[in-house]
Every structure is written in structure tokens, then in C-alpha cells.
Write a protein that holds these residues in place. Structure first.
Motif, mmCIF file in Angstrom:
data_model
loop_
_atom_site.group_PDB
_atom_site.id
_atom_site.type_symbol
_atom_site.label_atom_id
_atom_site.label_comp_id
_atom_site.label_asym_id
_atom_site.label_seq_id
_atom_site.Cartn_x
_atom_site.Cartn_y
_atom_site.Cartn_z
ATOM 1 N N ALA A 161 -51.646 27.316 -58.437
ATOM 2 C CA ALA A 161 -52.436 27.155 -57.213
ATOM 3 C C ALA A 161 -51.724 26.235 -56.226
ATOM 4 O O ALA A 161 -51.645 26.542 -55.027
ATOM 5 N N GLU A 162 -51.214 25.124 -56.713
ATOM 6 C CA GLU A 162 -50.530 24.175 -55.829
ATOM 7 C C GLU A 162 -49.280 24.796 -55.214
ATOM 8 O O GLU A 162 -49.009 24.629 -54.024
ATOM 9 N N ARG A 163 -48.526 25.521 -56.043
ATOM 10 C CA ARG A 163 -47.308 26.181 -55.546
ATOM 11 C C ARG A 163 -47.664 27.266 -54.526
ATOM 12 O O ARG A 163 -46.999 27.427 -53.498
ATOM 13 N N LEU A 164 -48.744 27.992 -54.812
ATOM 14 C CA LEU A 164 -49.180 29.064 -53.925
ATOM 15 C C LEU A 164 -49.584 28.508 -52.558
ATOM 16 O O LEU A 164 -49.235 29.080 -51.515
ATOM 17 N N LEU A 165 -50.288 27.416 -52.549
ATOM 18 C CA LEU A 165 -50.716 26.803 -51.288
ATOM 19 C C LEU A 165 -49.519 26.372 -50.446
ATOM 20 O O LEU A 165 -49.502 26.559 -49.227
ATOM 21 N N ILE A 166 -48.527 25.820 -51.110
ATOM 22 C CA ILE A 166 -47.327 25.371 -50.393
ATOM 23 C C ILE A 166 -46.551 26.557 -49.830
ATOM 24 O O ILE A 166 -46.165 26.575 -48.653
ATOM 25 N N GLU A 167 -46.343 27.581 -50.669
ATOM 26 C CA GLU A 167 -45.544 28.730 -50.251
ATOM 27 C C GLU A 167 -46.237 29.575 -49.181
ATOM 28 O O GLU A 167 -45.587 30.171 -48.317
ATOM 29 N N MET A 168 -47.583 29.610 -49.213
ATOM 30 C CA MET A 168 -48.316 30.479 -48.297
ATOM 31 C C MET A 168 -48.627 29.810 -46.967
ATOM 32 O O MET A 168 -49.029 30.477 -46.012
ATOM 33 N N ARG A 169 -48.433 28.514 -46.886
ATOM 34 C CA ARG A 169 -48.828 27.765 -45.690
ATOM 35 C C ARG A 169 -48.195 28.334 -44.416
ATOM 36 O O ARG A 169 -48.847 28.517 -43.397
ATOM 37 N N ASP A 170 -46.916 28.600 -44.465
ATOM 38 C CA ASP A 170 -46.227 29.150 -43.290
ATOM 39 C C ASP A 170 -46.374 30.667 -43.204
ATOM 40 O O ASP A 170 -46.434 31.229 -42.105
ATOM 41 N N ARG A 171 -46.433 31.318 -44.361
ATOM 42 C CA ARG A 171 -46.475 32.780 -44.363
ATOM 43 C C ARG A 171 -47.746 33.341 -43.750
ATOM 44 O O ARG A 171 -47.725 34.395 -43.111
ATOM 45 N N ILE A 172 -48.873 32.671 -43.959
ATOM 46 C CA ILE A 172 -50.143 33.238 -43.473
ATOM 47 C C ILE A 172 -50.207 33.244 -41.946
ATOM 48 O O ILE A 172 -51.037 33.947 -41.368
ATOM 49 N N LYS A 173 -49.323 32.492 -41.297
ATOM 50 C CA LYS A 173 -49.312 32.496 -39.835
ATOM 51 C C LYS A 173 -48.967 33.881 -39.296
ATOM 52 O O LYS A 173 -49.339 34.237 -38.178
ATOM 53 N N GLU A 174 -48.258 34.665 -40.116
ATOM 54 C CA GLU A 174 -47.895 36.017 -39.709
ATOM 55 C C GLU A 174 -49.121 36.925 -39.586
ATOM 56 O O GLU A 174 -49.090 37.940 -38.892
ATOM 57 N N LEU A 175 -50.209 36.561 -40.279
ATOM 58 C CA LEU A 175 -51.379 37.433 -40.330
ATOM 59 C C LEU A 175 -52.288 37.294 -39.117
ATOM 60 O O LEU A 175 -53.081 38.187 -38.826
ATOM 61 N N ASN A 176 -52.205 36.145 -38.429
ATOM 62 C CA ASN A 176 -53.091 35.872 -37.290
ATOM 63 C C ASN A 176 -54.550 36.104 -37.666
ATOM 64 O O ASN A 176 -55.310 36.776 -36.958
ATOM 65 N N MET A 177 -54.925 35.540 -38.803
ATOM 66 C CA MET A 177 -56.261 35.771 -39.342
ATOM 67 C C MET A 177 -57.073 34.483 -39.319
ATOM 68 O O MET A 177 -56.595 33.429 -39.714
#
Length: 202
Positions: free
Chosen positions: A121-137
Motif C-alpha cells: 500500500a505504501e509503495r503503491l501510494l508513492i508510485e501512483m502519486r504522479d501517475r494519477i495526474k494523467e487521469l484528470n479525475m
């Protein structure tokens, strides 16, 4: 690459469906948040898909929107997250709810999902922090995924079907039995039971 299927919904048994496209039946696995939005069996459905080829199998994962599929693709790029775990995450949380977890560093909610330990979970939060910006959600409040206009799954035993669906998503038999028995009411169809069981475990 199979990117979209448009055809007749032949069968659905959470989290799997069979969709007929011009005489060819495609078996597709969906996160429950997408599964709830399917029309009745016999009606036309559109599913956006992600095709996975393994040495021992060729698998299709389906979603109701390109945005959900994009999040799935971002998840499977994360270290230690394969298609099955990504499907489990998106069954317990809508895409918007997952975005909220990431934005608020909500480890507590993620570790309640099967297969997601604290380190993952901790690793996922770190890795997804920048990636989710692509979704504009935009984020959404953490409530149980709602049934949006879907027909109920009428089965002879909603409890057994709900337990089987939860086990297929990665919950242990003990977890699935306990959660389902806690929320089951006579006459409930499997879709209602699954949704309420997931809510009780978050």
C-alpha cells in the motif's frame, strides 16, 4: 490488441461475463464496480478491454469507461501489482475513491483489500502519486460502490454466489463467509450481498 467489445451480453456471474460479438463469445473479467453497471443478460453492452497474454493463458479484462481502463493500466505498472490484484483494488474501490486514497495517503483503506499489505500500500501510494495526474479525475468520498442502473443478479442462492465472487477476487474463504453472513438478508440477490459485504470490510 482487443480494445473494445460491442455485443450481446450472454451470461454474467460476478466477476465474469460472456459477451457475444458477431457470433464469437468473449470471456471477460471485470472489477465489481464495472460489473454493477452492466445491463441485463440479452441486452447490448460495450466493454473497454485490456488484453493480457501469458504463457499459459490469454485473458481479457473489461471496464465501463476508458478512464477506468487507464487506471487499471497504471496500477499494473506499479511494482508488485499484477492484473488480478489491480482488479481486486478496483472491485473494492471506484476509480475516484482510489484517487482519493492516493491524494490523502490513505494506507488504512488500501490494506483492507485482499492481497494489499502495508508495504504494498505504501509503495503503491508513492508510485501512483504522479501517475494519477494523467487521469484528470476528481476524488470521491469513500463509500461503497453503488449500483448505477444495473439489474440485480437473480440466483437461487445469493449468499453462495456472493461468497464465490469474493473468493475469486482474492478474499479468503473465511473472510468471504464472515462478511457475507454478516450482511445477508433473506431475498437479497448476490449483487446486493457483494456490495454490502465489500462495504463492511472497508
Amino acid at each position: 490488441m482487443i480494445g473494445r467489445l460491442l455485443g450481446t451480453l450472454v451470461d454474467k456471474q460476478a466477476p465474469d461475463i460472456l459477451i457475444d460479438v458477431n457470433g464469437v463469445g468473449y470471456e471477460v473479467q471485470l472489477p465489481l464496480t464495472s460489473f454493477y453497471e452492466l445491463p441485463e443478460v440479452g441486452q447490448q453492452a460495450t466493454v473497454f478491454t485490456h488484453f493480457v497474454v501469458r504463457e499459459d493463458a490469454q485473458l481479457l479484462y473489461g471496464f465501463n469507461s476508458k478512464q477506468e481502463r487507464s487506471l487499471f493500466r497504471l496500477l499494473i505498472k506499479a511494482n508488485g501489482v499484477g492484473p488480478k490484484l489491480a482488479l481486486t483494488i478496483l472491485s473494492g474501490l471506484t476509480a475516484e475513491q482510489f484517487v482519493q486514497c492516493v491524494q490523502h495517503d490513505d494506507v488504512t483503506t488500501l490494506v483492507k483489500l485482499p492481497g494489499v499489505g502495508k508495504k504494498t500500500a505504501e509503495r503503491l501510494l508513492i508510485e501512483m502519486r504522479d501517475r494519477i495526474k494523467e487521469l484528470n479525475m476528481a476524488p470521491a468520498e469513500l463509500t461503497a460502490p453503488q449500483n448505477v442502473g444495473a439489474s440485480p443478479l437473480i440466483t437461487n442462492n445469493g449468499m453462495d454466489d456472493a461468497i464465490a465472487a469474493l473468493i475469486s477476487l482474492g478474499y479468503s474463504a473465511h473472510q468471504a463467509n464472515k462478511a457475507v453472513k454478516a450482511v445477508y438478508k433473506d431475498g437479497d440477490d448476490s449483487e446486493v450481498v457483494i456490495r454490502n459485504a465489500l462495504k463492511s470490510m472497508l
